[in-house]
Design an enzyme around this catalytic site. Structure first.
Site, short mmCIF file in Angstrom:
data_model
loop_
_atom_site.label_atom_id
_atom_site.label_comp_id
_atom_site.label_asym_id
_atom_site.label_seq_id
_atom_site.Cartn_x
_atom_site.Cartn_y
_atom_site.Cartn_z
CD1 TRP A 90 10.17 1.06 2.50
CD2 TRP A 90 9.59 1.55 0.39
NE1 TRP A 90 11.31 1.35 1.79
CE2 TRP A 90 10.98 1.64 0.50
CE3 TRP A 90 8.98 1.82 -0.85
CZ2 TRP A 90 11.80 2.00 -0.57
CZ3 TRP A 90 9.79 2.18 -1.91
CH2 TRP A 90 11.18 2.25 -1.78
CD GLU A 138 8.75 -2.79 3.31
OE1 GLU A 138 7.64 -2.46 2.83
OE2 GLU A 138 9.56 -3.52 2.71
CE LYS A 172 15.42 -0.68 -0.09
NZ LYS A 172 14.69 -0.63 -1.36
CG ASP A 177 11.59 -6.46 2.24
OD1 ASP A 177 12.52 -7.25 1.96
OD2 ASP A 177 10.79 -6.03 1.39
CG HIS A 215 14.11 -3.72 3.23
ND1 HIS A 215 13.01 -2.92 3.27
CD2 HIS A 215 14.27 -4.05 1.92
CE1 HIS A 215 12.50 -2.77 2.06
NE2 HIS A 215 13.25 -3.46 1.23
CG HIS A 230 7.17 -6.81 2.60
ND1 HIS A 230 7.33 -5.61 1.95
CD2 HIS A 230 5.83 -6.94 2.83
CE1 HIS A 230 6.14 -5.02 1.82
NE2 HIS A 230 5.22 -5.81 2.35
CG ASP A 250 17.21 -6.72 -6.33
OD1 ASP A 250 16.50 -5.71 -6.22
OD2 ASP A 250 16.76 -7.84 -6.59
CG ASP A 299 12.70 -5.92 -3.76
OD1 ASP A 299 11.94 -6.18 -2.83
OD2 ASP A 299 13.32 -4.84 -3.86
CG ASP A 313 8.31 -6.46 -1.56
OD1 ASP A 313 8.14 -6.27 -2.78
OD2 ASP A 313 8.81 -5.61 -0.80
C1 RNT Z 1 10.96 -1.50 -1.19
C2 RNT Z 1 10.04 -2.16 -0.23
C3 RNT Z 1 8.57 -2.09 -0.57
C4 RNT Z 1 8.31 -2.26 -2.04
C5 RNT Z 1 6.84 -2.26 -2.39
C6 RNT Z 1 6.64 -2.18 -3.87
O1 RNT Z 1 12.27 -1.77 -0.95
O2 RNT Z 1 10.41 -3.48 -0.04
O3 RNT Z 1 7.87 -2.99 0.18
O4 RNT Z 1 8.90 -3.42 -2.53
O5 RNT Z 1 6.22 -1.25 -1.74
ZN ZN Z 2 9.08 -4.74 1.09
#
Ligand code: RNT
Ligand code: ZN
Length: 422
Positions: free
Chosen positions: A188, A229, A231, A262, A265, A289, A297, A299, A329
């Site tokens: 990523w 990955e 986003k 993810d 994302h 993820h 956010d 995460d 994640d």
């Molecule tokens: C970031 C991505 C990625 C990170 C990690 C730390 O938006 O989700 O996967 O969270 O690499």
């Molecule tokens: Zn991620």
């Protein structure tokens, strides 16, 4: 909780499920085979161990909160991870980031890292019976300050990051070989811009070139597997992200690589669950993820919400437990960090268990015969089935704390260990 009571309750619940043709013993057997990849970075707010007391610096992601107890050293992180694993039923993997290398006090640039910097992790993993996954760290670094890494217009910057990722792939292969389980190397990068660029293609062409260079060396899939990955946006990359979903979807499928989706994302109303059956038609495997997007956010700590439920349902309904790799994640510095790991991992496993306990055959029959009423009614009825009883029994059988009793363990660990870290 009294174990006889849990066992008796399980028997009653088991009968209830078997009336619908669901074998709960079998569901637990399947769940036991699932290995989540636990992300090391929840333990120290993505600081890493490159220098003493390092903190996350940029990269479109941010950690907020000031709860005491962040792991400050490799040893503290390992100790916290062990504590977390002891409260998560099953045997799980560890997902490392390159910034967590074990230096022995030396400073080593990211384009100079080698297997020797991760040897102690491999040894530790062997000792603990863990398998490893790995990620290059292409953020939180002066050479990422412009907002671009592999797609930078500056050749020197691109070359630095290409070299870093190449080394990370090699290290991944060694981890996989040593631990006899393919290590997933997930890439990523934060590349993107705050405002709209005039020519989006420029950076995407550069990213493609960098990736082609990075993936020139082939490794055996028995040692390592590559994933990419995407986003949608990040902090400071609100208008343009080079590595978008379409970019990596095209790249991964045309090069035989794995995609990483993810949960945080995508557009808020976009369903990641819906993507699985399409992607698995064209790709053998997929990495997820598991995270939770909240406004800007991506995460927040994972909980058993509708997204996680529909995602886990989709994996099970697609019969894809062996093709979908599940990694966690999230990072939250506003609460006990070990506790956060456990909440997210247990929630994901609960989602899988719920899905495994679905009356799949009955639902499929209803769908096939066009009985939409029966399909919907059955799904509604299943929402109040004694799922928690099965989960409690699973925890008991797997030797981890049942129900909320693990909260007490977190409290004790905090009193004795984490709260003492200044
Ligand atoms: C970031 C991505 C990625 C990170 C990690 C730390 O938006 O989700 O996967 O969270 O690499
Ligand atoms: Zn991620």
């Amino acid at each position: 909780m009294d174990s006889t009571k849990i066992e008796n309750a399980y028997q009653l619940a088991q009968e209830r499920y078997s009336q619908f043709g669901v074998d709960s013993d079998r569901a637990l057997e399947l769940l036991e085979n699932v290995s989540l990849s636990l992300h090391c970075w929840q333990g120290d707010d993505l600081g890493g161990f490159e220098k003493p007391d390092s903190r996350l610096e940029g990269g479109g992601i941010q950690v907020t909160g000031s709860h005491p107890g962040r792991a400050r050293t490799v040893d503290e992180l390992r100790m916290d991870l062990k504590k977390a694993y002891s409260m998560i039923p099953g045997s799980h993997r560890l997902n490392l980031h390159a910034m967590y290398r074990d230096f022995g006090g030396k400073q080593v640039e990211r384009d100079k890292i080698g297997q020797e910097h991760y040897k102690s992790w491999i040894d530790w993993a062997k000792k603990e019976g863990l398998k490893l996954d790995f990620n290059p760290t292409c953020f939180s670094h002066p050479k990422a300050d412009s907002g671009f890494t592999l797609s930078s217009m500056e050749k020197e910057i691109r070359e630095f990051w290409i070299e870093h990722v190449k080394r990370c792939r090699e290290i991944s292969a060694i981890m996989g070989r040593e631990l006899q389980s393919p290590c997933i190397h997930n890439l990523w990068i934060p590349d993107g811009t705050k405002d709209s660029p005039v020519h989006r293609g420029t950076h995407r062409i550069l990213l493609k070139e960098s990736l082609d260079e990075i993936y020139k060396i082939e490794y055996s899939p028995s040692e390592m597997k590559d994933s990419l990955e995407s986003k949608l946006f990040g902090i400071g990359s609100e208008s343009f992200v080079v590595g978008s979903h379409e970019f990596y979807m095209g790249y991964a499928l045309s090069k035989g690589k794995m995609l990483c989706l993810d949960l945080g994302h995508f557009h808020p109303t976009e369903s990641v669950a819906d993507k699985i059956s399409s992607i698995l038609l064209f790709s053998d495997e997929l990495l997820l993820h598991i995270s939770r997007g909240v406004r800007w956010d991506s995460d927040h700590v994972v909980i058993l919400n509708d997204e996680v439920k529909s995602l886990t349902e989709e994996i099970v309904r697609s019969d894809a437990l062996d093709r979908v790799h599940i990694a966690l994640d999230f990072f939250d510095a506003s609460m006990n960090r070990v506790g956060a790991w456990v909440i997210g991992a247990r929630a994901t496993l609960k989602g899988l268990l719920c899905a495994l306990l679905e009356p799949r055959e009955r639902l499929k029959e209803a769908e096939k015969s066009g009985n939409n009423f029966a399909r919907l009614a059955l799904m509604e009825e299943f929402k109040t089935m004694p799922f928690g009883t099965i989960w409690d029994y699973y925890c008991l059988r797997m030797g981890v704390p049942v129900g909320e009793s693990w909260m007490e363990e977190i409290k004790l660990y905090d009193r004795e260990v984490t709260s003492k870290r200044k």
